[in-house]
Design a protein around this motif. Sequence first.
Motif, mmCIF file in Angstrom:
data_model
loop_
_atom_site.group_PDB
_atom_site.id
_atom_site.type_symbol
_atom_site.label_atom_id
_atom_site.label_comp_id
_atom_site.label_asym_id
_atom_site.label_seq_id
_atom_site.Cartn_x
_atom_site.Cartn_y
_atom_site.Cartn_z
ATOM 1 N N GLY A 49 -4.253 14.723 -34.229
ATOM 2 C CA GLY A 49 -4.112 15.546 -35.427
ATOM 3 C C GLY A 49 -2.682 15.986 -35.653
ATOM 4 N N THR A 85 -0.583 13.166 -36.984
ATOM 5 C CA THR A 85 -0.834 12.901 -38.398
ATOM 6 C C THR A 85 -0.025 13.828 -39.287
ATOM 7 O OG1 THR A 85 -3.088 12.144 -37.899
ATOM 8 C CG2 THR A 85 -2.619 12.781 -40.174
ATOM 9 N N SER A 121 -4.546 19.830 -38.994
ATOM 10 C CA SER A 121 -4.504 18.837 -37.921
ATOM 11 C C SER A 121 -5.883 18.623 -37.297
ATOM 12 C CB SER A 121 -3.499 19.257 -36.843
ATOM 13 O OG SER A 121 -3.930 20.430 -36.166
ATOM 14 N N CYS A 158 -8.010 15.617 -38.247
ATOM 15 C CA CYS A 158 -7.591 14.257 -37.870
ATOM 16 C C CYS A 158 -7.608 14.024 -36.364
ATOM 17 C CB CYS A 158 -6.202 13.976 -38.426
ATOM 18 S SG CYS A 158 -6.080 14.186 -40.204
ATOM 19 N N GLU A 167 -14.999 11.610 -40.364
ATOM 20 C CA GLU A 167 -13.918 12.215 -39.593
ATOM 21 C C GLU A 167 -13.035 11.166 -38.915
ATOM 22 O OE1 GLU A 167 -15.846 14.782 -36.825
ATOM 23 O OE2 GLU A 167 -16.284 13.192 -35.364
ATOM 24 N N LEU A 225 -10.437 10.133 -41.710
ATOM 25 C CA LEU A 225 -9.684 11.131 -42.458
ATOM 26 C C LEU A 225 -8.179 10.880 -42.408
ATOM 27 C CD1 LEU A 225 -11.570 14.479 -41.752
ATOM 28 C CD2 LEU A 225 -11.367 13.244 -43.911
ATOM 29 N N ARG A 226 -7.699 10.294 -41.327
ATOM 30 C CA ARG A 226 -6.263 9.985 -41.278
ATOM 31 C C ARG A 226 -5.895 8.947 -42.331
ATOM 32 N NH1 ARG A 226 -5.279 8.434 -35.302
ATOM 33 N NH2 ARG A 226 -7.554 8.348 -35.230
ATOM 34 N N PHE A 265 -5.375 10.928 -45.488
ATOM 35 C CA PHE A 265 -4.069 11.593 -45.450
ATOM 36 C C PHE A 265 -2.971 10.615 -45.864
ATOM 37 C CE2 PHE A 265 -6.055 15.105 -43.568
ATOM 38 C CZ PHE A 265 -5.149 16.126 -43.343
#
Length: 360
Positions: free
Chosen positions: A105, A108, A121, A124, A184, A187-188, A191
């Motif tokens: 996280g 990221t 954070s 991620c 989940e 999710l990166r 981003f």
Amino acid sequence: MPAATSLKRVPAKKSRASAQTTPSKTPARIPAWVRCSELEVANHDVDQQCRDYRDADNETLRAATKLWLKRELAFITNTRFSDPGMGAEVFAGTLGLSPRKTELGMATLRKSGIDLPIHLSRLCEAPLLKPEQEVMLFQRMNFLMHQASVHRSLLNPERPSRVRLELIERLVALAEWHRDRIVEANLRLVFSIVKKFVNPNNTFDDLLSDGIIGLMRAVEKFDFGRGFRFSTYATQVVRRNSYRTVVENQEDRQKVLGGLQDMEIEISDEKRSSAISEKRWHELRARMAVMLNDLDRREKLIIRARFSLGSHRKVHTLQSLADRLGISKERVRQLERRAMEKLRQMAGDIELPDLPVDAA
């Protein structure tokens, strides 16, 4: 044959009655695979979400049954989902998800190139999924939703089943648990996509929220059986969703600024430019909202509809508004003219042009 002999001894009337027996009279049973070891963690996590109907009266059970019959259960079906023993087969393997990692996280956030709150954070920290894990999660999620749909089709509001309601709620909750693991883990990706659309008029928080919603919809619509990786499909969905958000925000800004100009409110060319700051934009929008709220209900509706403001995505004609309000077209025109005069009067009392100049 014994079966044929047995059928001959059944009177015709009873045979027809048996054929007419509704599926809802089939007693509900909790499948053994629902409590298998592979679902132990998921069951523990969703226990608090699942309602306990043991003390519910018939009226409560009937109301819950009607709600479930109205609810949409989205999933990608598979011909094998109805096979006997499919539940045990789907959950026979070991998913083996890796634990969340704080360093993922933090990395990221550093790579985003944007000054973001540290709490983001935590979104991620889930490691990427291996191809086999991704397939298992999608298969299990859709199978659970399929099973929930099957049992929902057996619900009968006149004869509600406590066991079946509890089973449906658990199946849906378990399906959503598997969906969340997919979300989940990706999710990166969201981003990395939405940060490219950030500008003075579109904040990262707003784009991220829309991106996550787009990702969740992509999970529900992705067909894992085609052999493609989910990230390929999700990238297109999130990117298209972010682009649409940026375009709609720009259109909304132009509508509000155009409405201010139509009300003969003076705004300089510099303030009409696409580079207008968020501070100025919110100032204009807030004051516009204040003025609209001072109109009566019909006037407010007409102005919003005629200038395509708020929830109105297109300009409405005088006739369409007349039909909606149950009045004549000429009366709508009169109300519009009266509302515009009120807004011009209010605009003269509010010092809109003197907005603060941002520092270079």
